[in-house]
Design an enzyme around this catalytic site. Sequence first.
Site, short mmCIF file in Angstrom:
data_model
loop_
_atom_site.label_atom_id
_atom_site.label_comp_id
_atom_site.label_asym_id
_atom_site.label_seq_id
_atom_site.Cartn_x
_atom_site.Cartn_y
_atom_site.Cartn_z
N VAL A 13 0.75 -0.92 -0.06
CA VAL A 13 -0.08 -0.54 0.26
C VAL A 13 0.99 1.38 0.11
O VAL A 13 0.99 2.04 -0.83
CB VAL A 13 -0.67 0.15 1.16
CG1 VAL A 13 -1.54 1.28 1.34
CG2 VAL A 13 -1.70 -0.86 0.99
N LYS A 37 15.77 -2.71 2.97
CA LYS A 37 14.50 -2.14 2.36
C LYS A 37 14.49 -1.02 1.28
O LYS A 37 15.01 -0.74 0.58
CB LYS A 37 13.53 -2.74 3.47
CG LYS A 37 12.35 -2.68 2.26
CD LYS A 37 10.94 -3.38 2.42
CE LYS A 37 9.41 -3.12 2.50
NZ LYS A 37 9.13 -3.29 3.64
N PHE A 149 -8.16 0.66 -1.84
CA PHE A 149 -9.03 0.29 -2.47
C PHE A 149 -8.75 -0.70 -3.36
O PHE A 149 -8.81 -1.16 -4.29
CB PHE A 149 -10.51 0.16 -2.54
CG PHE A 149 -10.87 1.42 -1.69
CD1 PHE A 149 -12.44 0.68 -1.35
CD2 PHE A 149 -11.70 2.33 -1.50
CE1 PHE A 149 -12.69 0.96 0.00
CE2 PHE A 149 -12.05 2.85 -0.39
CZ PHE A 149 -13.14 2.89 0.15
N GLU A 152 -3.90 -6.31 -4.74
CA GLU A 152 -2.73 -6.52 -5.08
C GLU A 152 -2.50 -7.77 -6.59
O GLU A 152 -3.80 -7.57 -7.18
CB GLU A 152 -2.19 -7.88 -4.34
CG GLU A 152 -2.09 -7.55 -2.75
CD GLU A 152 -1.43 -9.03 -1.52
OE1 GLU A 152 -0.82 -9.56 -2.20
OE2 GLU A 152 -1.72 -8.90 -0.55
N PHE A 246 -16.37 -10.35 -10.08
CA PHE A 246 -15.83 -10.99 -8.55
C PHE A 246 -17.29 -12.10 -8.41
O PHE A 246 -18.16 -12.37 -7.30
CB PHE A 246 -16.45 -9.45 -7.56
CG PHE A 246 -15.23 -10.18 -6.80
CD1 PHE A 246 -14.34 -9.53 -7.38
CD2 PHE A 246 -14.99 -10.31 -5.58
CE1 PHE A 246 -12.57 -9.08 -6.58
CE2 PHE A 246 -13.91 -10.44 -4.58
CZ PHE A 246 -12.99 -9.28 -5.06
N GLY A 250 -13.81 -20.36 -7.13
CA GLY A 250 -12.33 -20.56 -6.62
C GLY A 250 -12.32 -21.77 -5.69
O GLY A 250 -13.14 -22.07 -4.86
N CYS A 257 -6.20 -9.47 3.49
CA CYS A 257 -7.46 -8.04 3.54
C CYS A 257 -8.81 -9.10 3.62
O CYS A 257 -9.34 -8.65 5.05
CB CYS A 257 -7.86 -7.25 2.28
SG CYS A 257 -6.33 -6.03 1.86
C1 UDX Z 1 -8.77 -7.39 -2.21
C2 UDX Z 1 -10.15 -6.06 -2.47
O1 UDX Z 1 -10.11 -6.34 -3.98
C3 UDX Z 1 -9.09 -4.82 -1.75
O2 UDX Z 1 -10.12 -3.53 -2.79
C4 UDX Z 1 -8.58 -4.17 -0.83
O3 UDX Z 1 -8.20 -3.00 -0.78
C5 UDX Z 1 -7.81 -5.78 -0.37
O4 UDX Z 1 -8.49 -6.72 -0.63
P1 UDX Z 1 -6.80 -8.62 -2.71
O5 UDX Z 1 -6.39 -9.45 -0.95
O6 UDX Z 1 -5.00 -8.29 -3.79
O7 UDX Z 1 -7.80 -7.02 -3.44
O8 UDX Z 1 -7.72 -9.50 -3.77
P2 UDX Z 1 -8.83 -9.93 -4.49
O9 UDX Z 1 -7.99 -9.38 -6.37
O10 UDX Z 1 -9.55 -9.20 -3.93
O11 UDX Z 1 -9.10 -11.52 -4.87
C6 UDX Z 1 -8.90 -11.34 -2.83
C7 UDX Z 1 -9.79 -13.04 -3.13
O12 UDX Z 1 -11.04 -13.09 -4.04
C8 UDX Z 1 -9.09 -14.16 -4.13
O13 UDX Z 1 -7.64 -15.50 -2.39
C9 UDX Z 1 -8.98 -13.93 -5.33
O14 UDX Z 1 -8.23 -15.20 -5.46
C10 UDX Z 1 -10.87 -14.12 -4.65
N1 UDX Z 1 -11.01 -14.49 -5.72
C11 UDX Z 1 -11.81 -12.87 -6.61
C12 UDX Z 1 -12.31 -15.48 -6.58
O15 UDX Z 1 -12.46 -16.43 -5.50
N2 UDX Z 1 -13.31 -14.45 -7.47
C13 UDX Z 1 -12.95 -14.09 -7.90
O16 UDX Z 1 -13.66 -13.50 -8.52
C14 UDX Z 1 -12.61 -12.48 -7.71
#
Ligand code: UDX
Length: 423
Positions: A13, A37, A149, A152, A246, A250, A257
């Site tokens: 972040v 770092k 928001f 990663e 979304f 999976g 997060c």
């Molecule tokens: C998340 C939020 O999206 C972001 O806005 C917040 O600030 C931090 O947390 P991140 O943890 O990087 O981001 O990953 P994200 O892409 O949201 O995926 C989270 C988890 O959900 C992963 O394990 C991913 O594989 C899973 N996922 C995501 C699914 O299984 N299906 C989807 O359609 C989307």
Amino acid sequence: MINRIAVIGTGYVGLTTGACFAHLGHEVICADIIPEKIESLRRGEIPIHEAGLQELVKEGIASGLLKFVLGAENAVGDAEFVYLCVPTPQGADGSADLSYIQAAAGEISAKLRSGTVVVNKSTVPVGSTHLVEQALGRSDIPVVSNPEFLREGSAVDDFLNPDRVVIGSDDRAAAAQVAALYLGVRAPIMVTDPASAETTKYAANAFLATKLSFTNAIAAVCEAVGADVNDVLLGIGYDSRIGHEFLRPGPGWGGSCFPKDTRAIITIAEESGYDFSLLKGVVSVNEEQFDRTVRKVTNMVDVDGATVAMLGLAFKAGTDDIRESPALEMAKRLVAKGAKVKGFDPAVSAVDLEGLEVVGDAYAACEGASALIVATEWDEFKWLDLDKIAGLMVEHHVVDSRNLLDRGALRRRGFTYQGVGRS
Ligand code: UDX
């Protein structure tokens, strides 16, 4: 207008925030407490796998707009804005541990010029803006909440092309100053009070986690009734109130997060007298999803003493992050049942888990394996040589927890195949 910004903490972040603000033309100094770092960041080397970030860091160094220093107190003296981007890990009781953020605020307090705006970007419980104010102990320093928001793997893009920017402060002038930092970013900017900004972050992550657990639950229903989850989700996604985003089933959701933030908001609600049973259900559906996926493997093959190949270890594709990775949750369960797990991930070279051996490529993972499980949706797994894999495995079973592989091509080669939410 160019502003001077200090960023405390160079995790994904903080580093993204610093590099992107420099890209927008601000003068940025990033601070961390780890000397090595800082040394490597000064050379333009970044410690994480994050698309586009390395390029932005190099660009910032070359333009002179992005600098790195050791220690927060050395970054803030001239700053007009200080962004706090330190970790808020999960404490023993499920709530967020605020000690880093309080320590950082305490450390910089005496160095700040009057009127410097302190901005909190870490995900913190409702009321933390006021805790930061207390830790600073200065009435001439406004504190603003500006939650991130960032996903990663696409954090740079999410920063520069956000769906919205949320700013929370009781000091509207300070909030307007923070809003002005985002000039050049096309997005709705929302100004509200600190509690609403802090709650927005948790509510967004809780909703997204709910959407995913719902998706996985519908996938389970599809398996039970013989429907195809891909078609069902497409069918509901066309409803603009639901949307297509979304909705990928999976092995369960993970990462740094969602697991932490869902537990935190359950605790926050509980402490305020509300039993967030809906979200508790969302979390337990997720745990069940790890079990369900592992059960698909154990229904196909006796894993006790067998080798299971695992493709993907990161919690999702596009990152090297293994924090709360569904892959590792499944590996743990398989190892507990006596399996030897051989894992490969294009971005992960080591994992400290007894019974899991990390190998150098997908074929090495498959050698001698009785079952193959796809845990992370890396694109390159789609293009593997299936004939070669068939020759390497001793039994031919595939559990594809991301519906990534070509099931027809596998079945034609004699594999038993099970995806998620479809036969
Ligand atoms: C998340 C939020 O999206 C972001 O806005 C917040 O600030 C931090 O947390 P991140 O943890 O990087 O981001 O990953 P994200 O892409 O949201 O995926 C989270 C988890 O959900 C992963 O394990 C991913 O594989 C899973 N996922 C995501 C699914 O299984 N299906 C989807 O359609 C989307």
